[in-house]
Motif scaffolding. Structure first.
Motif, PDB file in Angstrom:
ATOM      1  N   ALA A 107      -8.152   3.434  -7.444  1.00 45.47           N
ATOM      2  CA  ALA A 107      -7.728   2.975  -8.687  1.00 45.47           C
ATOM      3  C   ALA A 107      -5.994   2.855  -8.722  1.00 45.47           C
ATOM      4  O   ALA A 107      -5.695   1.796  -9.244  1.00 45.47           O
ATOM      5  N   TYR A 108      -5.379   3.640  -8.275  1.00 43.68           N
ATOM      6  CA  TYR A 108      -3.925   3.570  -8.266  1.00 43.68           C
ATOM      7  C   TYR A 108      -3.301   2.384  -7.180  1.00 43.68           C
ATOM      8  O   TYR A 108      -2.150   2.025  -7.324  1.00 43.68           O
ATOM      9  N   THR A 109      -4.093   2.064  -6.314  1.00 42.87           N
ATOM     10  CA  THR A 109      -3.726   1.049  -5.642  1.00 42.87           C
ATOM     11  C   THR A 109      -3.812  -0.373  -6.179  1.00 42.87           C
ATOM     12  O   THR A 109      -2.726  -0.978  -6.258  1.00 42.87           O
ATOM     13  N   PHE A 167      -0.297  -2.600  -7.077  1.00 44.89           N
ATOM     14  CA  PHE A 167      -0.465  -3.732  -6.698  1.00 44.89           C
ATOM     15  C   PHE A 167      -0.371  -5.042  -8.096  1.00 44.89           C
ATOM     16  O   PHE A 167       0.217  -5.870  -8.091  1.00 44.89           O
ATOM     17  N   HIS A 168      -0.856  -4.293  -9.114  1.00 42.95           N
ATOM     18  CA  HIS A 168      -0.935  -5.088 -10.375  1.00 42.95           C
ATOM     19  C   HIS A 168       0.652  -5.093 -10.967  1.00 42.95           C
ATOM     20  O   HIS A 168       0.916  -6.150 -11.398  1.00 42.95           O
ATOM     21  N   VAL A 227       3.983   3.966 -11.103  1.00 41.81           N
ATOM     22  CA  VAL A 227       2.518   3.814 -11.401  1.00 41.81           C
ATOM     23  C   VAL A 227       2.141   4.223 -12.743  1.00 41.81           C
ATOM     24  O   VAL A 227       1.051   4.595 -13.010  1.00 41.81           O
ATOM     25  N   GLY A 228       3.361   4.618 -13.584  1.00 49.96           N
ATOM     26  CA  GLY A 228       2.975   5.047 -14.835  1.00 49.96           C
ATOM     27  C   GLY A 228       3.288   6.509 -15.263  1.00 49.96           C
ATOM     28  O   GLY A 228       3.256   7.068 -16.231  1.00 49.96           O
ATOM     29  N   LEU A 251      -9.885  -8.535  -3.583  1.00 57.42           N
ATOM     30  CA  LEU A 251      -8.869  -8.439  -2.456  1.00 57.42           C
ATOM     31  C   LEU A 251      -8.235  -6.837  -2.643  1.00 57.42           C
ATOM     32  O   LEU A 251      -7.993  -6.206  -1.800  1.00 57.42           O
ATOM     33  N   LEU A 252      -8.229  -6.622  -3.899  1.00 52.09           N
ATOM     34  CA  LEU A 252      -7.715  -5.030  -4.395  1.00 52.09           C
ATOM     35  C   LEU A 252      -8.822  -4.110  -3.819  1.00 52.09           C
ATOM     36  O   LEU A 252      -8.481  -3.163  -3.531  1.00 52.09           O
ATOM     37  N   ILE A 253     -10.046  -4.566  -3.962  1.00 56.64           N
ATOM     38  CA  ILE A 253     -11.123  -3.589  -3.252  1.00 56.64           C
ATOM     39  C   ILE A 253     -10.757  -3.493  -1.951  1.00 56.64           C
ATOM     40  O   ILE A 253     -10.962  -2.340  -1.505  1.00 56.64           O
ATOM     41  N   ALA A 254     -10.480  -4.625  -1.305  1.00 54.48           N
ATOM     42  CA  ALA A 254     -10.453  -4.321   0.208  1.00 54.48           C
ATOM     43  C   ALA A 254      -9.134  -3.503   0.430  1.00 54.48           C
ATOM     44  O   ALA A 254      -9.130  -2.617   1.307  1.00 54.48           O
ATOM     45  N   LEU A 255      -8.302  -3.657  -0.299  1.00 57.50           N
ATOM     46  CA  LEU A 255      -6.931  -3.091  -0.128  1.00 57.50           C
ATOM     47  C   LEU A 255      -6.994  -1.472  -0.460  1.00 57.50           C
ATOM     48  O   LEU A 255      -6.536  -0.613   0.381  1.00 57.50           O
ATOM     49  N   SER A 256      -7.922  -1.067  -1.366  1.00 52.80           N
ATOM     50  CA  SER A 256      -8.319   0.110  -1.745  1.00 52.80           C
ATOM     51  C   SER A 256      -9.139   0.828  -0.480  1.00 52.80           C
ATOM     52  O   SER A 256      -8.906   2.029  -0.497  1.00 52.80           O
ATOM     53  N   ALA A 257      -9.798   0.153  -0.261  1.00 48.44           N
ATOM     54  CA  ALA A 257     -10.689   0.550   0.965  1.00 48.44           C
ATOM     55  C   ALA A 257      -9.838   0.986   2.090  1.00 48.44           C
ATOM     56  O   ALA A 257      -9.858   2.048   2.677  1.00 48.44           O
TER      57      ALA A 257
END
Lengths: 317, 244, 291
Positions: free
Chosen positions: A68-70, A74-75, A133-134, A84-90
């Motif tokens: 989630a924080y990845t 990137f957001h 990241v907040g 693409l975010l899913i792949a990066l998170s993986a």
């Protein structure tokens, strides 16, 4: 069944599910269905390490939150499409799994479990202290109302639901592929007796690292779309207790022997919780999951699937 | 003597203050049938564990098939051709008897010869080894449905399925009846005739004496005798260790 | 002078006091995990339970929280013995402690936390006692009583346990139970009974540790999670099952956490324990005093 055929069947079942849900015309159904599917991915991922290899990961929430924080990172830094975010998170969660495994898996299994328990606490500490990241305030993700592609327009929730459905297919086919392969054999020997496995030529450390990496990566993938789903991500919701407990309880209640167990457990418990959250409070909900977990490990150690197959076998002459 | 298959050189191991192995030297020639005896706690199992990689020796070195294997993980040694059976059988309980044998075939044998072993070949090998130990009728049973002697046979079969050059059989016969001991002995001799070097660790003296071409005695982590079995058992030091 | 020496000295002293308290928190795990080989990850949950019981007793009757903790020890002993009995019958006897036994304790941890949330909510609770506020002062050194008293009493508890384990027949049997079943058989002791008693003692310590905790800081149900990393970090750091090791591990962690909190802010403190745990597991799994 051949693996490609199985994958096709999975995709078909997914497509039918989506078609039926579309027919109902209820946005709530997609909102609730997303969570159930998310749990299917988490439970299946947990089971690759827990059920197949016998190593208990208490830190599912940490791997989920890393995903989630990845996305959040990137957001802010450079917006990318969700797949693409899913792949990066993986990649990020997979590396975290590999690192955890490398540091602790040469020791007794219990140390790995303890380390994963602490990992959730510490990652949360890091995130709380990381303003980019907040921090503890959390971070907003503004999501579009709808998605248009190839001349079609669907509500964004449906898009997220479809993504999660795809992840479910990926997770389940991965799990089944492992079960049927040499890797699955190796995992089972690790669960049964590591010393004997080594003596039979099984590279146990390498296999365990493969399992932690795969399992972590799948959990991270499940977490990647979460900020878009929830809209406002706080550390407390990303590291929520419900992820840690459900990803253990669902396979344990369903049965840890094969991919069916986590699927059954997650669909059942996930749906019950979605219904109960509306009708009762969510804390009572979690209490019920905890009680079911304890009851099942004591009374039905092989879960629902094990219980049913035992009954069927007993009926045979 | 030709280049030994296994060469143990000054191997030492302690557990805390307790010296389990104290500078052990041992050479095993290819094709040999070696008996290893010693009272309980003499260090036999520790030596086996150091040779097979379940434990790591602190001093000395172990060479196998012309290669130093110190520090090598247990599975790598199995892949090189060094297999063992455990004193107490440790089958994979969630796998069937046949599948138990698939594991070393899939992992050890395949890794040794590259991956040129088809599913059918693996199945053929598996059935062959099950026949050899007389478990072919039980191929699809679970280990927990086996009798004590069948469990020991499975333990041996799994070690054989790794297709080793050297097999270490760690007390494969404890608690078995006379005819069962005979069964296993015959099996071991047959394996040896196929060219497998065997180290037999055993308490049953009649079995060790009939099997071994050479006998080694460990007492308190030291090797006190090594040679022709008939001579070794007459050695006063050995008699002393066993009688008092 | 830029370097705040006084601050550092005070941080170290607070760390030693905190470390003393960590002894009480960890000694039960040193017994359960170190001596009995039971990976009781629910240990912190029992501590929090102890805190809430001390809170209820204190709020209802005005009884001293530490006294309440001491009085609860027999009850916790029985609770621990009962939990062990279930654990033994369901998992240990069947050889399933690795997967299902762990999940069982995780379930207990979870049920306790959620149960407390349901009953008491997520508000912080605290106790009233004469020593919660004030502190001893020597020059620039502060010794708050709320840290000093738990520290001293933790050391007393450790001393009593150490005497019990080394001087009595039962104590020696507990030390032998996981290492040397043979010796135990020679002593004609039933290992299940020994383990049940030892696990009861392990849980009994949490009644007191819980009382200390709520004196030191206000408590809410999820505080227990922070202690999971701590108790295992200390137990592993000290070398499992070693009471002197537990003292060293607890002091070390207390001091480092206190310095971290003083110079970098308290929100970083939980990461310290985990860092310690991972580093220990990676480089010195047998603990500081291990061979």
């Amino acid at each position: 069944m051949r693996s490609w055929l199985f994958t096709l069947v999975c995709i078909a079942v997914g497509a039918i599910t989506y078609a039926v849900m579309r027919g109902v015309h209820s946005e709530y159904l997609f909102v609730a269905g997303y969570v159930v599917l998310e749990f299917v991915v988490l439970a299946t991922a947990w089971n690759i390490l827990g059920g197949y290899c016998g190593y208990v990961n208490f830190g599912s929430a940490a791997f989920f939150a890393l995903g989630a924080y990845t996305t959040i990172f990137f957001h802010k830094a450079y917006p990318l499409p969700i797949p693409l975010l899913i792949a990066l998170s993986a990649v990020v969660s997979g590396i975290a799994g590999l690192g955890m495994g490398y540091l602790t898996l040469r020791l007794r299994g219990a140390f790995f479990s303890i380390a994963t328990l602490a990992l959730a606490v510490v990652l949360q500490t890091l995130v709380v202290n990381w303003d980019y990241v907040g921090g503890s305030r959390g971070a907003y993700v503004i999501r579009p109302q709808a998605l248009s592609a190839f001349g079609l327009t669907i509500p964004y929730v449906e898009y997220l639901f479809l993504l999660m459905l795809a992840l479910v297919v990926i997770a389940i086919t991965t799990a089944r592929l492992i079960e049927r392969s040499r890797l699955g054999f190796g995992f089972a020997t690790i669960r049964d007796d590591e010393l004997a496995a080594e003596a039979s030529g099984v590279p146990t450390l390498r296999l365990k690292l493969i399992a932690t990496t795969l399992s972590g990566a799948l959990m991270g993938m499940a977490g990647a779309p979460f900020p878009y789903y929830i809209g406002y991500l706080q550390p407390a919701s990303a590291f929520g207790l419900e992820y840690a407990v459900n990803s253990i309880a669902m396979p344990m209640i369903g049965g840890t022997g094969s991919w069916i167990g986590p699927l059954v457990g997650a669909l059942l418990l996930g749906t019950i919780q979605q219904v109960a959250t509306v009708t009762i409070s969510s804390a009572v909900n979690l209490l019920i999951v905890g009680l079911l977990l304890v009851a099942f490990v004591i009374i039905a150690p092989n879960g629902l699937v094990g219980f049913v197959t035992q009954r069927l076998r007993a009926r045979e002459p | 003597m030709a280049e030994p298959l296994l060469q143990v050189d000054q191997v030492g191991k302690r557990f805390g203050g307790f010296v389990a192995l104290d500078g052990i030297n041992l050479a095993v020639a290819p094709g040999e049938r070696l008996g290893l005896i010693g009272p309980n706690g003499s260090g036999k199992s520790t030596l086996v564990n150091c040779i097979c990689g379940a434990l790591h020796n602190e001093s000395g070195s172990v060479r196998f098939d012309g290669q130093a294997i110190d520090g090598m993980a247990a599975h790598q040694r199995t892949i090189l051709g060094l297999a063992r059976s455990f004193q107490l059988p440790r089958p994979f309980h969630s796998l069937s008897v046949a599948e138990n044998l698939h594991v070393p075939l899939l992992y050890a044998v395949r890794a040794r010869f590259g991956s040129h072993l088809s599913a059918r070949e693996i199945n053929d090998h598996c059935i062959e080894y099950l026949r050899l130990v007389g478990l072919d009728a039980k191929a699809h049973k679970r280990p927990r449905d086996l009798t004590q002697v069948e469990m020991r046979k499975l333990e041996l079969a799994r070690a054989i399925a790794a297709e080793p050059k050297l097999l270490i059989a760690d007390e494969s016969m404890a608690g078995l009846s006379h005819s069962e001991v005979e069964d296993i002995l015959k099996l071991l001799v047959r394996l040896n005739e196929r060219g497998i070097t065997i180290i037999l660790i055993e308490h049953i003296m009649s079995a060790v004496m009939s099997f071994s071409q050479r006998l080694v005695v460990l007492v308190s982590g030291k090797k006190i005798a090594d040679g022709d079995p008939a001579e070794v058992v007459r050695n006063p030091e050995v008699e002393k260790a066993y009688l008092g | 002078m830029d370097f705040p020496l006084e601050l550092l000295i005070n941080a170290v002293i607070a760390g030693v006091l905190l470390g003393g308290f960590y002894i009480a928190v960890t000694v039960g795990i040193s017994i359960a995990f170190g001596m009995l080989d039971i990976v009781n990850i629910a240990h912190p949950a029992f501590i929090i339970l102890g805190s809430y019981i001390a809170y209820i007793v204190n709020a209802q009757t005005g009884l001293d929280p530490i006294l309440a903790g001491v009085l609860m020890m027999p009850v916790f002993y029985v609770l621990g013995a009962a939990v062990y009995q279930v654990y033994y019958l369901s998992f240990e006897r069947r050889g399933q402690e690795a997967l299902r036994g762990l999940a069982f304790f995780f379930g207990i941890l979870f049920i306790t936390e959620v149960g407390l949330v349901l009953v008491f909510g997520v508000d912080y609770r605290y106790v009233e006692a004469s020593y919660v506020g004030p502190a001893l002062h020597f020059a620039f050194i502060d010794l708050p009583y709320r840290l000093l008293i738990p520290c001293i009493l933790s050391l007393v508890m450790l001393g009593v346990l150490d005497l019990f384990l080394s001087r009595t027949f039962l104590g020696r049997a507990i030390k032998a139970v996981s290492q040397d079943q043979g010796a135990l058989a020679l002593m004609a002791a039933n290992p299940i009974r020994i383990k049940r008693i030892a696990f009861g003692i392990s849980i009994a310590t949490t009644a007191l540790a819980g009382a200390f905790l709520i004196i030191i800081q206000p408590v809410e149900p999820s505080v227990g999670r922070e202690y999971i990393g701590r108790v295992f970090a200390i137990a592993v750091l000290g070398g499992l099952g070693s009471l002197p090791g537990t003292v060293i591990g607890a002091m070390l962690l207390g001091i480092v956490e206190s310095i971290t909190a003083t110079f970098y802010g308290p929100s970083w403190a939980p990461a310290v324990a985990f860092g310690f745990l991972l580093l220990t597991l990676a480089f010195r799994p047998s603990g500081l005093l291990g061979r």
